[in-house]
Design a protein around this motif. Structure first.
Motif, PDB file in Angstrom:
ATOM      1  N   LEU A  41      61.247 151.242 -13.514  1.00  0.00           N
ATOM      2  CA  LEU A  41      61.416 150.172 -12.662  1.00  0.00           C
ATOM      3  C   LEU A  41      60.441 148.801 -12.972  1.00  0.00           C
ATOM      4  O   LEU A  41      60.506 147.811 -12.597  1.00  0.00           O
ATOM      5  CB  LEU A  41      61.299 150.420 -11.080  1.00  0.00           C
ATOM      6  CG  LEU A  41      62.502 151.099 -10.563  1.00  0.00           C
ATOM      7  CD1 LEU A  41      62.250 151.380  -8.889  1.00  0.00           C
ATOM      8  CD2 LEU A  41      63.762 150.640 -10.961  1.00  0.00           C
TER       9      LEU A  41
ATOM     10  N   ALA B 135      61.500 150.903  -3.517  1.00  0.00           N
ATOM     11  CA  ALA B 135      62.343 151.207  -4.418  1.00  0.00           C
ATOM     12  C   ALA B 135      61.858 152.499  -5.328  1.00  0.00           C
ATOM     13  O   ALA B 135      62.596 153.254  -5.706  1.00  0.00           O
ATOM     14  CB  ALA B 135      62.690 149.990  -5.408  1.00  0.00           C
TER      15      ALA B 135
ATOM     16  N   LEU C 240      63.866 155.742  -5.931  1.00  0.00           N
ATOM     17  CA  LEU C 240      64.342 156.283  -7.364  1.00  0.00           C
ATOM     18  C   LEU C 240      63.898 157.882  -7.480  1.00  0.00           C
ATOM     19  O   LEU C 240      64.278 158.710  -8.071  1.00  0.00           O
ATOM     20  CB  LEU C 240      63.652 155.216  -8.590  1.00  0.00           C
ATOM     21  CG  LEU C 240      64.143 155.601  -9.986  1.00  0.00           C
ATOM     22  CD1 LEU C 240      65.516 155.555  -9.974  1.00  0.00           C
ATOM     23  CD2 LEU C 240      63.437 154.889 -10.771  1.00  0.00           C
TER      24      LEU C 240
ATOM     25  N   GLU D 291      65.996 159.961  -5.936  1.00  0.00           N
ATOM     26  CA  GLU D 291      67.343 160.191  -6.706  1.00  0.00           C
ATOM     27  C   GLU D 291      67.138 160.778  -7.828  1.00  0.00           C
ATOM     28  O   GLU D 291      67.963 161.747  -8.177  1.00  0.00           O
ATOM     29  CB  GLU D 291      67.727 158.592  -7.014  1.00  0.00           C
ATOM     30  CG  GLU D 291      69.153 158.711  -7.339  1.00  0.00           C
ATOM     31  CD  GLU D 291      69.406 157.295  -8.109  1.00  0.00           C
ATOM     32  OE1 GLU D 291      69.057 156.333  -7.817  1.00  0.00           O
ATOM     33  OE2 GLU D 291      70.233 157.566  -9.034  1.00  0.00           O
TER      34      GLU D 291
ATOM     35  N   GLU E 265      73.102 156.505 -13.987  1.00  0.00           N
ATOM     36  CA  GLU E 265      73.499 155.020 -13.868  1.00  0.00           C
ATOM     37  C   GLU E 265      72.304 154.237 -14.812  1.00  0.00           C
ATOM     38  O   GLU E 265      71.146 154.707 -14.569  1.00  0.00           O
ATOM     39  CB  GLU E 265      73.627 154.554 -12.757  1.00  0.00           C
ATOM     40  CG  GLU E 265      74.885 155.036 -11.961  1.00  0.00           C
ATOM     41  CD  GLU E 265      74.558 156.078 -10.820  1.00  0.00           C
ATOM     42  OE1 GLU E 265      73.525 156.046 -10.627  1.00  0.00           O
ATOM     43  OE2 GLU E 265      75.335 157.144 -10.786  1.00  0.00           O
ATOM     44  N   SER E 266      72.723 153.097 -15.263  1.00  0.00           N
ATOM     45  CA  SER E 266      71.807 152.166 -15.732  1.00  0.00           C
ATOM     46  C   SER E 266      71.053 151.554 -14.764  1.00  0.00           C
ATOM     47  O   SER E 266      71.586 151.203 -13.776  1.00  0.00           O
ATOM     48  CB  SER E 266      72.693 151.006 -16.587  1.00  0.00           C
ATOM     49  OG  SER E 266      71.756 149.870 -16.668  1.00  0.00           O
ATOM     50  N   ILE E 267      69.684 151.537 -15.042  1.00  0.00           N
ATOM     51  CA  ILE E 267      69.006 150.850 -13.667  1.00  0.00           C
ATOM     52  C   ILE E 267      68.916 149.592 -13.972  1.00  0.00           C
ATOM     53  O   ILE E 267      68.622 148.745 -12.997  1.00  0.00           O
ATOM     54  CB  ILE E 267      67.583 151.556 -13.760  1.00  0.00           C
ATOM     55  CG1 ILE E 267      66.829 151.712 -15.542  1.00  0.00           C
ATOM     56  CG2 ILE E 267      67.365 153.048 -13.333  1.00  0.00           C
ATOM     57  CD1 ILE E 267      65.456 151.698 -15.427  1.00  0.00           C
ATOM     58  N   ARG E 268      69.405 148.958 -14.974  1.00  0.00           N
ATOM     59  CA  ARG E 268      69.481 147.389 -15.069  1.00  0.00           C
ATOM     60  C   ARG E 268      70.921 146.978 -14.224  1.00  0.00           C
ATOM     61  O   ARG E 268      70.751 146.042 -13.254  1.00  0.00           O
ATOM     62  CB  ARG E 268      69.518 147.001 -16.385  1.00  0.00           C
ATOM     63  CG  ARG E 268      68.460 147.082 -17.008  1.00  0.00           C
ATOM     64  CD  ARG E 268      67.134 146.675 -16.643  1.00  0.00           C
ATOM     65  NE  ARG E 268      65.948 147.435 -17.086  1.00  0.00           N
ATOM     66  CZ  ARG E 268      64.593 146.842 -16.825  1.00  0.00           C
ATOM     67  NH1 ARG E 268      64.433 145.977 -16.352  1.00  0.00           N
ATOM     68  NH2 ARG E 268      63.631 147.693 -17.175  1.00  0.00           N
ATOM     69  N   THR E 269      71.839 147.491 -14.742  1.00  0.00           N
ATOM     70  CA  THR E 269      73.087 147.034 -13.872  1.00  0.00           C
ATOM     71  C   THR E 269      73.586 147.890 -12.970  1.00  0.00           C
ATOM     72  O   THR E 269      74.418 147.215 -12.144  1.00  0.00           O
ATOM     73  CB  THR E 269      74.241 146.986 -15.129  1.00  0.00           C
ATOM     74  OG1 THR E 269      74.252 148.190 -15.630  1.00  0.00           O
ATOM     75  CG2 THR E 269      73.735 146.153 -16.276  1.00  0.00           C
ATOM     76  N   GLY E 270      73.261 149.167 -12.813  1.00  0.00           N
ATOM     77  CA  GLY E 270      73.567 150.075 -11.718  1.00  0.00           C
ATOM     78  C   GLY E 270      74.961 150.714 -12.339  1.00  0.00           C
ATOM     79  O   GLY E 270      75.674 151.452 -11.481  1.00  0.00           O
ATOM     80  N   GLU E 271      75.572 150.387 -13.387  1.00  0.00           N
ATOM     81  CA  GLU E 271      76.826 150.862 -13.748  1.00  0.00           C
ATOM     82  C   GLU E 271      76.570 152.340 -14.165  1.00  0.00           C
ATOM     83  O   GLU E 271      75.753 152.551 -14.962  1.00  0.00           O
ATOM     84  CB  GLU E 271      77.357 150.169 -14.676  1.00  0.00           C
ATOM     85  CG  GLU E 271      78.250 148.766 -14.367  1.00  0.00           C
ATOM     86  CD  GLU E 271      78.738 148.161 -15.689  1.00  0.00           C
ATOM     87  OE1 GLU E 271      79.654 148.617 -16.410  1.00  0.00           O
ATOM     88  OE2 GLU E 271      78.381 146.839 -15.614  1.00  0.00           O
TER      89      GLU E 271
ATOM     90  N   ASP F 120      65.524 150.843 -20.450  1.00  0.00           N
ATOM     91  CA  ASP F 120      66.584 151.600 -19.491  1.00  0.00           C
ATOM     92  C   ASP F 120      66.839 153.131 -19.793  1.00  0.00           C
ATOM     93  O   ASP F 120      67.836 153.418 -20.458  1.00  0.00           O
ATOM     94  CB  ASP F 120      67.814 150.612 -19.694  1.00  0.00           C
ATOM     95  CG  ASP F 120      68.855 151.019 -18.520  1.00  0.00           C
ATOM     96  OD1 ASP F 120      68.695 152.115 -17.860  1.00  0.00           O
ATOM     97  OD2 ASP F 120      69.564 150.230 -18.443  1.00  0.00           O
TER      98      ASP F 120
END
Lengths: 319, 300, 409
Positions: free
Chosen positions: A41, A49, A53, A56, A81-87, A280
């Motif tokens: 992060l 956060a 994490l 998680e 998931e990507s920690i930048r985009t969350g995708e 990431d």
């Protein structure tokens, strides 16, 4: 060894390869000094956060628990998931897989189509001009990094031939022609080193086959030299080449990553390098895993091919 | 019965290498133009790398000149300058140190680890052998460059990290070759003789077994140095090699990428050097292979 | 006097090596009659196989074959074009090689390996062009309904392979060593040849099946009237199976004659040495170890007898080029010896040692060497495919008496 046994053995082997990849990746990422959550992060992340994490990622659990939890998630197809985009990693990868696969496949095809016949000619015309010429070219192939071949191609072809773009990728649904043109130079760059390797293997394998007793038998039967070579020799010579061709697909894989950067193509390589630059880690980890998985799958396909051309495996028995 | 009779008849050893192998190699070099070329290239680049501080005209980090100057043999900077006005010739010479050094280092790492594993597996056999060789088999079908990229990404850049990340991939090659050779020679009479005379395991390994595995290992070593240099170049090009400011051929090439159309020499020249060096090493390796009669393609 | 099936005069084969010119076959002459079993015996490296491969023109570019004549069934093989020669190979003359494991193709079915010979040399009306064959190999497979396949199965049955239909679809590695060699025999019969060259056909096999395989070859060749050139290092095998035999040493035929004559009354010191060292049936020892000394280097081979250094009867003339001496007294077949002891004018004592070499003996030898007898100096060089001088054979050559009562092994 029967066919079924052989395939089973290879599958188990592939599972172990994957397990090894997974383990290396897991412990590599976990052995990053400091708090992985903070690292992921960034230094100025807020404590909540961070804690979220940690929870998680299961960072509060013992390491082996984390490992097995992670394995279980992987088995359900959850690569994080990507920690930048969350995708989800898998989704992001699928989006950019098109260009990467296109380049790798075309590169492979170019290499195979050119290298195998050249290797055969080279072995038959050993120490003649054909042999010297093709071994020299192959030598250059195995001595140049793919990305540099790409740069040279841009300078030599791209700049002079307008029809061939030197930047970007055109998806196949916008037309086969433009698609092919957009991946032609990257594919040549990736395929050349692989072709060099294949050609050399084919040549030396065929040279050994040419000395085999059964080739002399075939000649003693009164067959033409072409029949002796292609009916009696080719399949035998391909047997050792096929296995190695699968392993050396790693050359194509490594080549694609760097070649994408050269040609400014948004593929898996760009994604990977970008995720490294952004630190990431889930994305890095997921990408490495999935690409490794594809590599292992490709080798399973190669194994199947191998059983098809080697009757000693297809039909067990004998010694 | 003398224990080391095998070597007495072969005419002794130099640095553990049987002299007949050295003679064979010299013979091959004398006969084969390619081999000569390989030896010359390798020697040239090794000298350039070792004596870079003495031979390089300028400090590779000093931004002394106008940026992006094209190569001109008559000028102060015969091979041009980079975007920071640094002399490319000096940077390339220093780059040779890292590129060759990391290439050698990585393979050395793989060789030492692999040969040890192979010796242990081949010599002790049984479950130790099974375990080690299963591991080695798994490593064989492994997308190494990808793993190397990840390792460097995780552990950070630096010479040692690159050496280990690249060298890891070669452990299995050496382990397999060593084990195979050990198995084929350990049943030979002279090893049995050594055992019966009561030499210890370690002594047998280093005195009797190891020297005979040398030929195929040297060949493999050479081939892999070439491959390691390419891997290092790729990592550096991707910005994952040794520190970005350090001149290595791959990194220089990467820096020149943004200037391909305006200043081609920055990326082309390091690439040419990589190509010539790797070519030289490959030629050298082929010559060794011919001299020692080591097979190239081996079915499993 | 009918023509022999195969008549070879002054065959010399050499290879260019890095160290110099290696003479693998040196001025060899022999003939094989129809239906005859002709043995060539000698140690490994003596040039037996190269002799056969030279006749078949199966040596690669490195080998140079010269001969006054290689006449098979009335045609000079050296003058044939490559494509004419192909119809001889496998058709007129077929070969059986030493190791059935390596001489059969591991990736082709047994049936196809036999059937392709049938297709190429028999009259079965199946296409044998490159693309037809390639399609058969890689796409369609050989049709089990085709005539060539059915003929292959018949042949497998002929050589005593049980369940031939099943076996035909199998690969060599699925068979035992003895069965494999039977397949090779079937393959050799498939082209309906008049001569089979069997190069150490049982050497790679188990002793227990050696006799079976030899018997199979002999019975079948007898049944189909095929001549056999049997190459072997085993004198026991020669004695049991051959009509006539040639003893080869260091690339030369030292003594040629009827097998009984040769065994009862050998004339060449090397033959004597060989016979003295025949092992008992269960003895594996290398029989040559009994003769002391080593085979001379065949590279840049000097003229003169190659055996002289190991010969207990060696005398002054042994350095001279060898010529062939024919023995005429009471022989079952023409008996020729390449040893100067046989020179009429050389005097030999009871023990076989030379006591006196009169000048006229030397003079007689000089005249024969001068006339080119027994040397290949007058042979026209034939570089593999080039036609050699088709001149008539030098010196008379008696018709060999064909004995019908060959002993079954």
């Amino acid at each position: 060894m029967g066919l079924r046994q052989y395939l089973l053995k290879r599958l188990v082997h592939s599972v172990f390869v994957m397990l090894f990849v997974v383990t290396v990746v897991f412990f590599a990422v976990r052995s990053i000094p400091g708090d992985p959550a903070r690292l992921m992060l960034g230094g100025d992340a807020d404590p909540e956060a961070l804690e979220a994490l940690r929870a998680e990622l299961g960072l509060n659990e013992p390491l082996y628990v984390q490992y097995f939890q992670w394995l279980r998630r992987l088995l359900t197809g959850d690569f994080g998931e990507s920690i930048r985009t969350g995708e989800p990693v898998l989704g992001s990868l699928v989006q950019v897989a098109g260009p990467t696969l296109s380049i790798a496949m075309l590169g492979m095809v170019i290499a195979l189509v050119i290298a195998i016949p050249t290797g055969i000619v080279s072995s038959v015309k050993r120490y003649e001009i054909e042999d010297y010429l093709s071994t020299t070219i192959a030598f250059f192939g195995i001595s140049m990094p793919a990305f540099w071949i790409g740069i040279v191609l841009i300078l030599v072809v791209g700049v002079n031939v307008d029809a061939i773009p030197t930047f970007g990728y055109t998806p196949i649904n916008e037309g086969v022609g433009p698609w092919l043109r957009s991946i032609l130079l990257p594919a040549i760059a990736v395929g050349f080193p692989y072709g060099g390797i294949l050609m050399r293997m084919m040549r030396s394998s065929m040279l050994e086959v040419l000395n085999e007793d059964y080739m002399r038998t075939a000649r003693a039967k009164g067959l033409t030299s072409n029949l002796v070579l292609f009916k009696h020799g080719l399949q035998n010579a391909l047997i050792p080449v096929v296995t190695l061709a699968g392993i050396f697909l790693a050359v194509v894989l490594g080549g694609v990553v760097a070649v994408e950067i050269v040609f400014g193509i948004r593929g898996i390589g760009r994604l990977l390098i970008g995720s490294i630059n952004r630190r990431d880690f889930p994305l890095i980890q997921g990408t490495v895993l999935i690409v490794s998985f594809v590599f292992v799958l490709a080798n399973i396909v190669v194994d199947l091919l191998y059983t098809m051309i080697n009757p000693r495996i297809k039909y067990g028995g004998g010694e | 019965m003398t224990v080391s009779s095998r070597f007495d008849t072969d005419g002794g050893r130099v640095f553990g290498l049987r002299t007949d192998l050295i003679e064979q190699f010299i013979g091959t070099v004398n006969r084969d133009l390619k081999a000569k070329l390989g030896v010359v290239i390798v020697t040239l680049f090794v000298i350039a790398a070792i004596f870079a501080p003495e031979l390089a005209p300028y400090d590779p980090m000093a931004q002394d000149f106008a940026p992006l100057q094209a190569p001109a043999l008559s000028s102060e900077t015969p091979l041009g300058t980079d975007s920071f006005g640094r002399d490319l010739l000096s940077r390339l010479m220093y780059g040779a140190r890292i590129s060759l050094g990391v290439g050698l280092g990585a393979v050395l790492f793989g060789a030492i680890s692999g040969v040890l594993l192979g010796l242990i597996a081949g010599f002790y056999g049984g479950w130790i052998d099974d375990l080690l060789m299963r591991g080695v088999d798994v490593m064989w079908a492994f997308p190494w460059l990808l793993i190397a990229i990840m390792l460097v990404a995780v552990f950070g850049q630096g010479v040692w990290n690159v050496i280990v990340a690249v060298g890891f991939a070669y452990i299995d090659d050496f382990a397999r070759i060593t084990r195979g050779e050990v198995l084929s020679i350990r049943e030979e009479e002279y090893v049995l003789a050594a055992e019966s005379v009561g030499l210890g395991d370690l002594e047998i390994v280093f005195e009797e077994v190891f020297p005979n595995t040398v030929a195929p290992i040297i060949v493999q070593f050479t081939v892999l140095v070439a491959r390691a240099m390419l891997a290092e170049a790729t990592l550096s090009f991707l910005g994952l090699g040794v520190k970005p400011s350090t001149p290595t051929w791959g990194a220089l090439l990467g820096q020149g990428r943004d200037f391909i159309t305006t200043a081609w020499w920055i990326s082309i020249l390091p690439g040419v050097l990589i190509m010539i060096t790797v070519l030289g090493i490959n030629l050298f390796g082929d010559a060794l292979r011919d001299a020692f009669d080591v097979r190239e393609v081996d079915s499993e | 006097m009918s023509e022999p099936l195969l008549d070879v005069r002054g065959l010399t084969t050499s290879f260019e090596t890095g160290q110099g010119r290696l003479t693998a076959v040196d001025d060899v002459s022999f003939s094989i009659e129809e239906g005859e079993v002709f043995g060539v015996v000698g140690e490994s490296g003596s040039g037996k196989s190269v002799t056969a491969l030279s006749v078949m023109r199966l040596l690669d570019d490195a080998g140079t074959v010269e001969a006054d004549e290689v006449r098979f069934d009335g045609t000079d093989l050296l003058s044939l074009s490559e494509s004419e020669m192909r119809s001889v190979r496998g058709g007129e003359i077929s070969m059986i090689f030493q190791d059935p494991m390596t001489s059969l193709n591991p990736v082709m079915t047994i049936g196809e390996q036999i059937a392709e010979v049938v297709r190429h040399h028999g009259d079965v009306g199946e296409r044998t062009g490159f693309w037809s064959e390639m399609r058969r190999k890689y796409v369609t497979g050989t049709s089990t309904e085709s005539r060539s396949w059915r003929r292959a199965i018949e042949l497998l049955e002929t050589v005593g392979i049980p369940e031939p239909e099943q076996r035909a679809t199998e690969y060599p590695h699925q068979l035992s060593g003895g069965m494999r060699q039977r397949v090779v025999i079937a393959q050799a019969l498939a082209g309906d040849p008049s001569l089979i060259v069997a190069d150490e056909p049982t050497t790679a096999l188990d002793v227990s099946i050696e006799a079976q395989i030899l018997n199979e070859i002999l019975e079948l060749s007898d049944e189909f009237g095929i001549s056999v050139m049997l190459i072997t290092h085993d004198l026991g095998v020669v004695r049991e199976t051959c009509d006539r035999v040639a003893v080869m040493y260091a690339s030369e035929f030292m003594e040629t004659g009827h097998v009984d004559d040769l065994f009862e009354d050998p004339h060449h010191p090397y033959t004597e040495g060989l016979l003295a060292s025949i092992p008992r049936i269960d003895d594996d020892r290398e029989w040559l170890s009994v003769i002391e000394g080593t085979v001379p280097d065949l590279i840049d081979k000097p003229p003169g007898c190659p055996f002289q250094d190991r010969c207990e009867y060696a005398f002054d003339l042994c350095d001279r080029p060898l010529v062939e001496y024919e023995l005429d007294s009471n022989r079952r077949a023409r008996h020729a010896v390449r040893c100067h002891r046989e020179n009429d004018r050389v005097r030999v004592d009871e023990s076989g040692h030379v006591t006196d070499v009169p000048d006229e003996a030397v003079a007689a030898l000089e005249r024969r060497i001068e006339a080119g007898d027994g040397s290949s100096n007058d042979a026209t060089v034939a570089e593999s495919t080039v036609r050699a001088d088709g001149g008539s054979p030098t010196g008379g050559f008696d018709e060999t008496e064909r004995r019908g009562d060959r002993d079954e092994y």
